[in-house]
Design a protein around this motif. Sequence first.
Motif, PDB file in Angstrom:
ATOM      1  N   THR A 113       0.682  -1.186   0.064  1.00  0.00           N
ATOM      2  CA  THR A 113       0.184  -0.067   0.067  1.00  0.00           C
ATOM      3  C   THR A 113       0.978   1.237  -0.068  1.00  0.00           C
ATOM      4  O   THR A 113       2.225   1.306   0.583  1.00  0.00           O
ATOM      5  N   THR A 114      -0.071   2.228  -0.452  1.00  0.00           N
ATOM      6  CA  THR A 114       0.914   3.798  -0.489  1.00  0.00           C
ATOM      7  C   THR A 114       0.252   4.547   0.362  1.00  0.00           C
ATOM      8  O   THR A 114      -1.213   4.660   0.195  1.00  0.00           O
ATOM      9  N   HIS A 115       0.677   5.368   1.247  1.00  0.00           N
ATOM     10  CA  HIS A 115       0.086   6.361   2.107  1.00  0.00           C
ATOM     11  C   HIS A 115       0.849   7.672   1.857  1.00  0.00           C
ATOM     12  O   HIS A 115       1.935   7.742   1.730  1.00  0.00           O
ATOM     13  N   ASN A 116      -0.047   8.691   1.745  1.00  0.00           N
ATOM     14  CA  ASN A 116       0.380   9.855   1.558  1.00  0.00           C
ATOM     15  C   ASN A 116       0.296  10.814   2.476  1.00  0.00           C
ATOM     16  O   ASN A 116      -0.722  10.699   3.335  1.00  0.00           O
ATOM     17  N   ILE A 117       1.338  11.528   3.118  1.00  0.00           N
ATOM     18  CA  ILE A 117       1.041  12.527   4.390  1.00  0.00           C
ATOM     19  C   ILE A 117       0.582  13.741   3.865  1.00  0.00           C
ATOM     20  O   ILE A 117       1.328  14.395   2.972  1.00  0.00           O
ATOM     21  N   GLN A 118      -0.652  14.137   4.268  1.00  0.00           N
ATOM     22  CA  GLN A 118      -1.203  15.381   3.750  1.00  0.00           C
ATOM     23  C   GLN A 118      -0.740  16.541   4.430  1.00  0.00           C
ATOM     24  O   GLN A 118      -0.515  17.596   3.936  1.00  0.00           O
TER      25      GLN A 118
END
Length: 90
Positions: A75-80
């Motif tokens: 999975t890929t997670h983006n820090i907003q």
Amino acid sequence: MESHTGDIDGDYLSQFVAVLVTDNTPLSKLQEWDDYCHKHNILFVLAHNYGALSTLFCDFGAKHEVTDKDGELVTTHNIQTAEVKKDKVC
């Protein structure tokens, strides 16, 4: 480890057991190098860093065996957003 600035072809790549690319090389050239490395069991690693963003691609060849214990997809997670509160990043 050494840096190379000349032409890169199969003859040059064949002297290594691993190739690490860290510059902005055109995708067509990266694919050519990776294909060559894959066919000749040479480890190929592409690493880019753009400030807070990074990309890492590894091709360890056809003989590489993945031993993922759960089989889950990556999975890929983006820090907003991020903010510092009392010497802690939240």
